[in-house]
Design a protein around this motif. Structure first.
Motif, PDB file in Angstrom:
ATOM      1  N   LEU A  31       1.792   4.086  49.941  1.00 31.05           N
ATOM      2  CA  LEU A  31       1.616   4.455  48.547  1.00 31.05           C
ATOM      3  C   LEU A  31       2.341   5.789  48.345  1.00 31.05           C
TER       4      LEU A  31
ATOM      5  N   GLU B 233      -1.216   7.626  40.995  1.00 32.90           N
ATOM      6  CA  GLU B 233       0.075   7.269  41.610  1.00 32.90           C
ATOM      7  C   GLU B 233       0.550   5.940  41.066  1.00 32.90           C
TER       8      GLU B 233
ATOM      9  N   TRP C 112       3.569  11.362  42.356  1.00 28.95           N
ATOM     10  CA  TRP C 112       2.139  11.185  42.116  1.00 28.95           C
ATOM     11  C   TRP C 112       1.539  12.519  41.717  1.00 28.95           C
TER      12      TRP C 112
ATOM     13  N   VAL D  91      -4.406   3.764  41.169  1.00 28.16           N
ATOM     14  CA  VAL D  91      -3.091   3.322  41.646  1.00 28.16           C
ATOM     15  C   VAL D  91      -2.553   2.340  40.613  1.00 28.16           C
TER      16      VAL D  91
END
Length: 312
Positions: free
Chosen positions: A73, A214, A221, A286
């Motif tokens: 990520l 993010e 992010w 996310v």
């Protein structure tokens, strides 16, 4: 021999190792094909069908992911941005971690499929990853795992110890609430209403102080409710107000499919947002914008306001 009853749990297993739902489906298809071709050699006195299938799946997965780049990520690649106006340039050369569509397979408890945990497991060498899932999640014995990996029980125990230590250091084992918890449903419900109204102060009030936002495939992010709010002001300034959302789950976590308003009426699919809720607040969001993710969740690309109303 009927292998289909095991497909869902095998997809979940391969997903934990590969970090990609689409890749997991392909790996399970290869597993089923190999099992069918080898069915005459299966010895029921040595292993159950399930254990035998996991041995094949493990070999298929390790061959596929050995030497491949991990699936991260954005928060796993560097420091947070302090510029809410930074260019939103996708990094398509990064094999990003994908979410798991809960509705596609009934795989039981999903606490071990949290995005943060799957992302943390990506830092482990593939064989340690396999040992961790087989021992800790699927509860195979050390002897069974040693047989599946063609190694020894001491080697399995050592790999498990190293994997646990690495995950603890990476911080991928936090406790978070279940999506069907009434408090979690209430938080996500308030977040959804504030999002639809483009009410940034209401969104910020629902965040922890150090909330993370993010947006793969964009590599930047943000950390902190202040920067989170500033970025959301930018989003609503660019896309307008009057959004619509659909509630679902991914990786055993609450999620929203966000639909942006279109000038001529109706809404088009903008993002899939997967939330971590802790202590009655949103600690992480996310936000996925990859069309391949939308396809995995069978989300319609466009939807009318009437359709969104009927789903409430």
């Amino acid at each position: 021999m009927d292998f289909e009853p095991y497909r869902g749990e095998l997809v979940a297993y391969c997903y934990r190792l590969a970090g990609s739902f689409h890749e997991a489906e392909d790996l399970v298809q290869e597993t089923m094909l190999r099992a069918w071709k080898a069915r005459e050699r299966y010895d029921r006195t040595r292993a159950t069908v399930r254990t035998w299938l996991y041995r094949i799946a493990t070999n298929v997965c390790l061959t596929a992911i050995e030497g491949h780049a991990r699936r991260p990520l954005p928060s796993g690649l560097g420091a947070p941005s302090d510029d809410p106006g930074a260019p939103l340039t996708p990094a398509f050369d990064v094999p990003w971690l994908q979410p798991f569509p809960d509705a596609r397979f009934d795989v039981g408890v999903r606490a071990d499929m949290r995005l943060a945990l799957v992302a943390a497991m990506q830092i482990l060498p593939p064989r340690q990853r396999a040992v961790l899932v087989l021992r800790e999640v699927l509860e195979f014995s050390a002897a069974e795992v040693a047989d599946q990996l063609g190694t020894t029980v001491p080697a399995v125990n050592s790999a498990l110890q190293r994997a646990r230590a690495a995950l603890t250091e990476a911080g991928g084992v936090e406790e978070i609430s279940e999506p069907d918890d009434p408090q979690v449903r209430a938080v996500i419900g308030r977040y959804a209403r504030a999002f639809e109204a483009a009410d940034v102060p209401a969104l910020v009030r629902l965040l922890t102080d150090d909330a993370v936002l993010e947006m793969p495939p964009v590599p930047l992010w943000y950390r902190g409710s202040h920067d989170y709010g500033l970025f959301m002001r930018r989003v609503f300034g660019m896309r307008g107000t009057g959004w619509g959302v659909r509630c679902l789950t991914a990786n055993g976590q609450p999620a929203l499919a966000a639909y942006a308003p279109e000038p001529g009426g109706g809404h088009h699919l903008h993002t899939l947002q997967v939330f971590t809720v802790t202590g009655g607040r949103v600690a992480r969001n996310v936000v996925f914008a990859d069309p391949a993710v939308f396809e995995a969740f069978d989300l319609p690309r466009r939807i009318s306001f009437d359709e969104l109303d009927r789903e409430r």
